[in-house]
Write a protein that holds these residues in place. Structure first.
Motif, mmCIF file in Angstrom:
data_model
loop_
_atom_site.group_PDB
_atom_site.id
_atom_site.type_symbol
_atom_site.label_atom_id
_atom_site.label_comp_id
_atom_site.label_asym_id
_atom_site.label_seq_id
_atom_site.Cartn_x
_atom_site.Cartn_y
_atom_site.Cartn_z
ATOM 1 N N GLU A 57 0.804 -1.216 0.000
ATOM 2 C CA GLU A 57 0.000 0.000 0.000
ATOM 3 C C GLU A 57 0.839 1.269 0.000
ATOM 4 O O GLU A 57 0.504 2.240 -0.676
ATOM 5 C CB GLU A 57 -0.919 0.019 1.221
ATOM 6 N N LEU A 58 1.899 1.297 0.784
ATOM 7 C CA LEU A 58 2.655 2.535 0.934
ATOM 8 C C LEU A 58 3.336 2.933 -0.375
ATOM 9 O O LEU A 58 3.341 4.101 -0.751
ATOM 10 C CB LEU A 58 3.685 2.396 2.055
ATOM 11 N N GLY A 59 3.917 1.961 -1.086
ATOM 12 C CA GLY A 59 4.511 2.269 -2.374
ATOM 13 C C GLY A 59 3.489 2.756 -3.376
ATOM 14 O O GLY A 59 3.729 3.723 -4.116
ATOM 15 N N LEU A 60 2.333 2.098 -3.409
ATOM 16 C CA LEU A 60 1.263 2.532 -4.300
ATOM 17 C C LEU A 60 0.790 3.934 -3.938
ATOM 18 O O LEU A 60 0.534 4.778 -4.808
ATOM 19 C CB LEU A 60 0.095 1.552 -4.226
ATOM 20 N N ALA A 61 0.656 4.193 -2.637
ATOM 21 C CA ALA A 61 0.190 5.505 -2.189
ATOM 22 C C ALA A 61 1.175 6.597 -2.589
ATOM 23 O O ALA A 61 0.784 7.669 -3.061
ATOM 24 C CB ALA A 61 -0.007 5.505 -0.674
ATOM 25 N N ARG A 62 2.462 6.339 -2.422
ATOM 26 C CA ARG A 62 3.458 7.341 -2.782
ATOM 27 C C ARG A 62 3.433 7.628 -4.283
ATOM 28 O O ARG A 62 3.565 8.782 -4.710
ATOM 29 C CB ARG A 62 4.844 6.871 -2.349
ATOM 30 N N ALA A 63 3.252 6.572 -5.074
ATOM 31 C CA ALA A 63 3.171 6.776 -6.524
ATOM 32 C C ALA A 63 1.922 7.573 -6.885
ATOM 33 O O ALA A 63 1.955 8.438 -7.770
ATOM 34 C CB ALA A 63 3.175 5.424 -7.233
ATOM 35 N N TRP A 64 0.813 7.296 -6.214
ATOM 36 C CA TRP A 64 -0.428 8.030 -6.489
ATOM 37 C C TRP A 64 -0.303 9.501 -6.085
ATOM 38 O O TRP A 64 -0.656 10.400 -6.842
ATOM 39 C CB TRP A 64 -1.579 7.371 -5.740
ATOM 40 N N VAL A 65 0.214 9.746 -4.887
ATOM 41 C CA VAL A 65 0.335 11.112 -4.391
ATOM 42 C C VAL A 65 1.263 11.931 -5.286
ATOM 43 O O VAL A 65 1.001 13.107 -5.570
ATOM 44 C CB VAL A 65 0.846 11.126 -2.933
ATOM 45 N N ALA A 66 2.335 11.308 -5.750
ATOM 46 C CA ALA A 66 3.303 12.016 -6.590
ATOM 47 C C ALA A 66 2.791 12.239 -8.007
ATOM 48 O O ALA A 66 3.408 12.977 -8.778
ATOM 49 C CB ALA A 66 4.606 11.234 -6.634
ATOM 50 N N ALA A 318 -3.613 -8.559 16.335
ATOM 51 C CA ALA A 318 -2.819 -8.408 15.117
ATOM 52 C C ALA A 318 -3.385 -7.345 14.189
ATOM 53 O O ALA A 318 -2.794 -7.048 13.155
ATOM 54 C CB ALA A 318 -2.748 -9.738 14.373
ATOM 55 N N TYR A 319 -4.533 -6.758 14.567
ATOM 56 C CA TYR A 319 -5.136 -5.734 13.715
ATOM 57 C C TYR A 319 -4.186 -4.557 13.540
ATOM 58 O O TYR A 319 -3.521 -4.125 14.474
ATOM 59 C CB TYR A 319 -6.443 -5.241 14.341
ATOM 60 N N HIS A 320 -4.115 -4.046 12.316
ATOM 61 C CA HIS A 320 -3.290 -2.873 12.056
ATOM 62 C C HIS A 320 -4.037 -1.944 11.117
ATOM 63 O O HIS A 320 -4.883 -2.355 10.330
ATOM 64 C CB HIS A 320 -1.942 -3.263 11.446
ATOM 65 N N VAL A 321 -3.717 -0.681 11.196
ATOM 66 C CA VAL A 321 -4.316 0.324 10.338
ATOM 67 C C VAL A 321 -3.652 0.259 8.975
ATOM 68 O O VAL A 321 -2.438 0.061 8.864
ATOM 69 C CB VAL A 321 -4.147 1.736 10.942
ATOM 70 N N ASP A 322 -4.435 0.426 7.904
ATOM 71 C CA ASP A 322 -3.860 0.464 6.568
ATOM 72 C C ASP A 322 -2.777 1.531 6.493
ATOM 73 O O ASP A 322 -2.939 2.652 6.978
ATOM 74 C CB ASP A 322 -4.936 0.788 5.525
ATOM 75 N N GLU A 323 -1.661 1.171 5.848
ATOM 76 C CA GLU A 323 -0.520 2.096 5.795
ATOM 77 C C GLU A 323 -0.877 3.396 5.098
ATOM 78 O O GLU A 323 -0.438 4.474 5.510
ATOM 79 C CB GLU A 323 0.654 1.421 5.087
ATOM 80 N N PHE A 324 -1.636 3.319 4.017
ATOM 81 C CA PHE A 324 -2.009 4.531 3.290
ATOM 82 C C PHE A 324 -2.770 5.493 4.197
ATOM 83 O O PHE A 324 -2.471 6.683 4.272
ATOM 84 C CB PHE A 324 -2.852 4.153 2.062
ATOM 85 N N ASP A 326 -2.886 5.509 7.507
ATOM 86 C CA ASP A 326 -2.094 5.922 8.666
ATOM 87 C C ASP A 326 -1.080 6.997 8.302
ATOM 88 O O ASP A 326 -0.851 7.941 9.064
ATOM 89 C CB ASP A 326 -1.375 4.704 9.245
ATOM 90 N N ARG A 327 -0.457 6.887 7.132
ATOM 91 C CA ARG A 327 0.583 7.840 6.757
ATOM 92 C C ARG A 327 0.023 9.125 6.153
ATOM 93 O O ARG A 327 0.576 10.198 6.357
ATOM 94 C CB ARG A 327 1.536 7.194 5.745
ATOM 95 N N TYR A 328 -1.050 8.997 5.385
ATOM 96 C CA TYR A 328 -1.495 10.125 4.588
ATOM 97 C C TYR A 328 -2.803 10.754 5.043
ATOM 98 O O TYR A 328 -3.073 11.903 4.719
ATOM 99 C CB TYR A 328 -1.673 9.687 3.122
ATOM 100 N N VAL A 329 -3.635 10.016 5.763
ATOM 101 C CA VAL A 329 -4.989 10.506 6.016
ATOM 102 C C VAL A 329 -5.229 10.729 7.503
ATOM 103 O O VAL A 329 -5.321 11.860 7.966
ATOM 104 C CB VAL A 329 -6.043 9.543 5.429
ATOM 105 N N PHE A 330 -5.378 9.653 8.264
ATOM 106 C CA PHE A 330 -5.674 9.743 9.693
ATOM 107 C C PHE A 330 -4.529 9.145 10.495
ATOM 108 O O PHE A 330 -4.590 7.982 10.892
ATOM 109 C CB PHE A 330 -6.958 8.978 10.032
ATOM 110 N N PRO A 331 -3.459 9.892 10.747
ATOM 111 C CA PRO A 331 -2.373 9.332 11.559
ATOM 112 C C PRO A 331 -2.882 8.878 12.928
ATOM 113 O O PRO A 331 -3.655 9.581 13.588
ATOM 114 C CB PRO A 331 -1.406 10.518 11.708
ATOM 115 N N ASP A 332 -2.487 7.675 13.306
ATOM 116 C CA ASP A 332 -2.790 7.111 14.626
ATOM 117 C C ASP A 332 -4.266 6.769 14.832
ATOM 118 O O ASP A 332 -4.681 6.423 15.934
ATOM 119 C CB ASP A 332 -2.335 8.039 15.758
#
Length: 440
Positions: A57-66, A318-324, A326-332
């Motif tokens: 997700e994070l690589g895809l998100a960075r490519a989309w944002v850029a 084991a639940y985790h927030v989607d990286e996209f 967490d990094r770009y929209v709603f941190p934490d």
């Protein structure tokens, strides 16, 4: 690199063991994939480099944002077709990855990608600026870190949000009479539904936790003649809300504070609304949140907790927030199943009287926001940045699909601080508050 689209399609289909669900158009203008399908546009070869260095997700998100990736065609159809490859989730104990994402991390794929990128001569791509929250200081959900996270999401510019949200300036799920209703009517009906569930009456004192741009407190004071306190951690929201309140002539009945819910030590309130705020609280703090709101209510007082919920998983730890997100929209930010929310409110002492699931309403709301953003795209990009506008478009469109596909939901939970000997004060037929709408 001749016929980049064809080579990428072949590589993807070898990894997936199935035809690629979208068409590909590469930077060399080559195209490949199913005719008539939405097209994934790879504007620059560095999009592949981003995926290589940050698979998933994070690589895809960075490519989309850029702007290295785009969609030509129906955005919702494209995301729906790609969902199983990118955002699909399972009950696996580890954070799951669908077939393509897992393959991106395999050594043999990484070697092939390195070879292709070396032939293309692409440099290591920089991280897109500004749109990503880079600095995270201290443990989760301290007063300071929560304020920084809220600022990242909400202090984007009031003019930008006005384009997306429309005149209501309400950033939460609306309540739709029908899909043909206007967004403004649906948001007004949502605010009024909450007021009726809370049983607001003249002279009562309302606390709105996470008050945003002041729409809830304005509606409650204007239509139900209550006194209201709204709290937010966003300076920009607070300034905007105070201006609206002054223009409405209600400054003597509404107070807006930049304050955390953990810092309120007022006399008890008759009612509390928390609309789209609890998602920011975090699972480690939710018991404290529920306890704090319980303590701020008078006996017999009501809480309306309006909150997005996720589906339960086998291993909740084991639940985790989607990286996209967490990094770009709603941190934490963190989502919880509705059952856990109800349980924690009850553990705090509340009597839960009503739960209404309205996930289809959020899909309609998000599609309306995306429409607003797309109609005002050039201005939105100017008010923030092209990257930030792209983040919001992707986030809201993907979220609309998630609500439509029952991957996530949203619920209004009415809870009462029921006094002894046990009269909750709620009507015998609670659904009566959903019949019709209050027009003021």
């Amino acid at each position: 690199m001749a016929d980049a689209a064809g080579r990428l399609t072949k590589l993807a289909e070898e990894v997936l063991g199935a035809p690629l669900p979208v068409r590909i158009r590469a930077w060399d203008r080559s195209e490949s994939g199913p005719p008539g399908a939405p097209t994934l546009v790879i504007r620059h070869r560095r999009a592949l480099r981003r995926l290589l260095f940050k698979p998933g997700e994070l690589g895809l998100a960075r490519a989309w944002v850029a702007g290295d990736l785009d969609i030509d065609g129906d955005l919702y159809e494209a995301l729906d077709r790609l969902a199983g490859l990118i955002w699909d989730r399972s009950d696996a104990p580890k954070p799951p990855r669908a077939a393509l994402v897992r393959a991106l991390a395999r050594p043999e794929f990484r070697a092939a990608a390195r070879e292709m990128l070396a032939l293309a001569g692409a440099p290591v791509p920089p991280t897109p600026p500004a749109e990503e929250l880079r600095r995270r200081r201290g443990p989760l959900h301290t007063l300071r870190r929560d304020k920084e996270a809220i600022s990242h999401h909400y202090d984007v510019g009031n003019d930008f949000y006005a384009l997306v949200l429309g005149p209501s300036m309400v950033y939460s799920c609306a309540y739709w009479e029908s899909p043909q209703a206007t967004l403004e009517d649906a948001q007004r009906d949502k605010l009024d539904l909450i007021c009726r569930k809370l049983g607001l009456r003249k002279g009562q004192r309302l606390l709105d936790v996470g008050c945003g741009w002041g729409s809830m407190v304005l509606h409650a004071a204007r239509e139900y003649d209550v006194r209201a306190v709204g709290i937010t951690l966003s300076e920009e929201q607070a300034g905007f809300a105070r201006k609206r309140i002054a223009e409405a002539g209600l400054a003597d009945r509404i107070e807006i504070r930049v304050q955390d819910y953990r810092e309120i030590h007022d006399e008890p309130f008759d009612a509390i609304s928390s609309i789209g705020m609890a998602e920011h609280v975090g699972r480690t703090q939710y018991a404290e949140y529920a306890d704090a709101l319980y303590s701020l209510l008078k006996p017999g007082g009501r809480l309306l907790n309006h909150q997005i919920a996720r589906r339960p998983v086998a291993d909740e730890e084991a639940y985790h927030v989607d990286e996209f997100i967490d990094r770009y929209v709603f941190p934490d930010g963190e989502l919880a199943p509705v059952g856990r929310t109800v349980g924690q409110l009850e553990e705090a002492g509340f009597e839960v009287r009503d739960v209404e699931a309205i996930r289809e309403h959020y899909a309609l709301t998000l599609r309306s926001w995306v429409d607003n953003l797309e109609r005002h795209w050039d201005e939105a990009a100017r008010l923030t940045s092209p990257g930030r506008a792209r983040v919001w478009r992707l986030y809201m469109a993907a979220s609309a699909l998630s609500f439509e596909r029952n991957r996530i939901g949203v619920n209004q939970v009415l809870a009462v601080r029921t006094p002894e000997p046990g009269d909750s004060g709620t009507p015998l037929r609670t659904r009566e508050w959903c019949a019709g709408t209050h027009r003021g």
